[in-house]
Design an enzyme around this catalytic site. Structure first.
Site, PDB file in Angstrom:
ATOM      1  CE1 TYR A   1      -4.329   0.201  -0.284  1.00 51.89           C
ATOM      2  CE2 TYR A   1      -4.339  -1.516   1.378  1.00 51.89           C
ATOM      3  CZ  TYR A   1      -4.991  -0.788   0.399  1.00 51.89           C
ATOM      4  OH  TYR A   1      -6.290  -1.045   0.118  1.00 51.89           O
TER       5      TYR A   1
ATOM      6  CD  GLU B   1      -3.964   4.463   0.508  1.00 51.85           C
ATOM      7  OE1 GLU B   1      -2.987   3.793   0.930  1.00 51.85           O
ATOM      8  OE2 GLU B   1      -5.150   4.192   0.738  1.00 51.85           O
TER       9      GLU B   1
ATOM     10  CG  ASP C   1      -7.894  10.797 -24.094  1.00 56.89           C
ATOM     11  OD1 ASP C   1      -6.919  10.049 -24.306  1.00 56.89           O
ATOM     12  OD2 ASP C   1      -8.987  10.385 -23.666  1.00 56.89           O
TER      13      ASP C   1
ATOM     14  CB  THR D   1      -4.523   4.057 -22.030  1.00 57.48           C
ATOM     15  OG1 THR D   1      -4.399   4.198 -23.444  1.00 57.48           O
ATOM     16  CG2 THR D   1      -5.960   4.293 -21.618  1.00 57.48           C
TER      17      THR D   1
ATOM     18  CE  LYS E   1      -6.813   2.729 -26.025  1.00 59.56           C
ATOM     19  NZ  LYS E   1      -7.040   3.494 -24.800  1.00 59.56           N
TER      20      LYS E   1
ATOM     21  NE  ARG F   1      -6.565  -3.470 -20.360  1.00 56.80           N
ATOM     22  CZ  ARG F   1      -6.631  -3.481 -21.698  1.00 56.80           C
ATOM     23  NH1 ARG F   1      -5.835  -4.258 -22.392  1.00 56.80           N
ATOM     24  NH2 ARG F   1      -7.486  -2.728 -22.330  1.00 56.80           N
TER      25      ARG F   1
HETATM   26  N1  DSN Z   1     -11.544   1.203 -25.382  1.00 53.28           N
HETATM   27  C1  DSN Z   1     -10.537   2.037 -25.967  1.00 53.28           C
HETATM   28  C2  DSN Z   1     -10.463   1.894 -27.437  1.00 53.28           C
HETATM   29  O1  DSN Z   1     -10.608   0.773 -27.889  1.00 53.28           O
HETATM   30  O2  DSN Z   1     -10.266   2.847 -28.166  1.00 53.28           O
HETATM   31  C3  DSN Z   1     -10.696   3.413 -25.563  1.00 53.28           C
HETATM   32  O3  DSN Z   1     -10.741   3.462 -24.184  1.00 53.28           O
END
Ligand code: DSN
Length: 451
Positions: free
Chosen positions: A45, A47, A210, A237, A240, A246
């Site tokens: 933990y 925080e 974003d 994120t 990707k 993730r």
């Molecule tokens: N779910 C993602 C995508 O496939 O673009 C976006 O969060």
């Protein structure tokens, strides 16, 4: 007896190894990233935050000996602090940021934390709508944020680009608290300079991007970075094109200091406001095993070969798009400038996105049905499919395989056309199985990393 969870993990390993992943938001992580994710850091933990010293000029090789202060609510942080500090520093170097908050559990959490940091309930946020290519968290009425803030949306032009005139008119009229750029089904490169030019007329607006889909392309230098054009905050994120675990990440420009004292709500103080908004504002304990894996992935993305990887993602996507065009596929925007292709499968072969997705699943090619900006068919039976090249590029596929993929995609589309509906696909099992065997043979030549 083995817990059936592990049997299912083995089955998924086989599915991933023997199929080809075309979902543009997925990728395959390295063994090193997997190892960090599966480590004993999950036991801890933490925080709060590690020291706010660090960049610029901070040296990774001093991390073992440097005295780090911390602002944590639990003891035993001497290793965790160093890992999180490394992760923050690598993220800042990779994306030219003054500050990184590496704790968001996801991109959705990252976006929500930024809204919470800067807006009060009822404040206006200008973003692209979901049907036009924006993300759920950019104001879709089904989300929590949409119930708290007043989202106004801009769209795309018929040729698939941002409708800049619409965006500019709405920005000036509505004077939003946040102007948000960044998309989930968009194949052009946004004109960040044109959008940032609005800052003069919108001095109190937070310019936010974003970059979830294109973060790896930005890290690899083949896509512009909104922070270089004067945007205040960027969310993403990490799994990707960036090819990490993730998770989420928030990068910002401005004053970096301890979030313990409540700062004045100014654009310069955005990094501190964001730290407070992530913890304790919207999250509890950070996932330090994931933060370690983010640090490993950022370290990989800082290597020169990541630039080759990102350039290859884009060149593969362009080749695949042109091969699809040759075979009668209608593409939104007429092609692609990034990693992503949006196909109007209804206009191409008079079939819907769902039957095509299901038929491609049967041959080991995975993509997703996706609504088009002008779609009247609803989210469950949209007229489009979305695909991309980040994952197959990680496996080493290149031009000859892009041609093969386009051939298979055409064959499957024509079988769907003949079948007419999903239940009639069974009449074409042997044709689909033949293609499936070809896909498996090719996939086995390009093993997935990490297993
Ligand atoms: N779910 C993602 C995508 O496939 O673009 C976006 O969060």
């Amino acid at each position: 007896m083995q817990d059936p969870v592990f049997n299912l993990i083995d089955a998924e390993k086989q599915r991933q190894s023997e199929g080809l992943e075309l979902i543009p938001s997925e990728n395959y992580v390295s063994k090193a990233v997997l190892t960090a994710m599966g480590s004993i850091l999950t036991n801890k933990y933490s925080e709060g935050y590690p020291s706010f010293e660090g960049t610029p000029g901070w040296q990774e090789d001093k991390i073992a000996t440097e005295i780090l202060e911390n602002y944590r609510y639990y003891g035993g942080q001497e290793n965790i602090d160093r890992i999180e500090r490394l992760c923050i520093d690598r993220a800042c170097r990779l994306f030219h940021a003054d500050h990184a908050n590496v704790q968001p559990h996801s991109g959705a959490n990252a976006n929500e934390a930024v809204y919470f940091a800067w807006c009060d309930p009822g404040d206006k946020i200008l973003a692209m709508s979901l049907p036009a290519g924006g993300h759920l968290t950019h104001g879709s009425p089904v989300t929590r944020s949409a119930k708290i803030y007043d989202f106004i949306s801009y769209g795309v032009t018929p040729d698939g680009d941002i409708d800049y005139a619409d965006l500019e008119e709405k920005a000036l009229k509505e004077q939003p608290k946040i102007l948000l750029v960044g998309y989930s089904a968009f194949m052009k490169i946004p004109d960040f300079a044109r959008i940032a030019a609005l800052k003069e007329k919108l001095p109190h607006t937070l310019f936010m991007a974003d970059m979830a889909h294109v973060a790896g392309l930005i890290a690899g230098g083949v896509h512009p970075n909104p922070l270089d054009f004067g945007f205040h905050v960027v969310t993403t994120t990490t799994h990707k094109t960036l090819r990490g675990p993730r998770g989420g990440l928030i990068l910002s420009k401005g004053n970096v200091a301890s979030p313990l004292k409540k700062p004045e709500k100014t654009l310069e103080n955005i990094p501190i406001l964001i730290d407070r908004a992530v913890f304790p504002g919207t999250q509890g304990g950070p996932l330090e095993h994931i933060i370690a894996a983010k640090a490993v992935a950022f370290g990989e993305a800082l290597q020169p070969n990541f630039q080759d990887y990102s350039a290859k993602i884009v060149s593969n996507a362009k080749i695949l798009a042109s091969e699809l065009l040759k075979r009668g596929f209608a593409l939104q925007g007429g092609g692609t400038e990034n990693h992503l292709i949006l196909v109007d499968i209804k206009a191409s072969f008079d079939i819907d996105g769902k039957i095509y997705e299901k038929a491609l699943d049967k041959v080991g090619l995975t993509l997703n049905a996706n609504a088009l900006p002008s779609d009247q068919s609803g989210a469950f039976r949209p007229s489009g499919v979305r695909l991309g090249t980040p994952a197959i590029t990680t496996r080493g596929l290149s031009e000859p395989e892009m041609v093969k993929l386009a051939e298979w995609m055409e064959k499957v589309a024509r079988l769907c056309q003949k079948a007419g509906s999903e239940d009639k696909l069974d009449n074409f099992t042997s044709d689909l199985e033949k293609i499936h065997l070809e896909v498996q043979t090719l996939a086995r030549k390009f093993p997935i990393p990490g297993v």
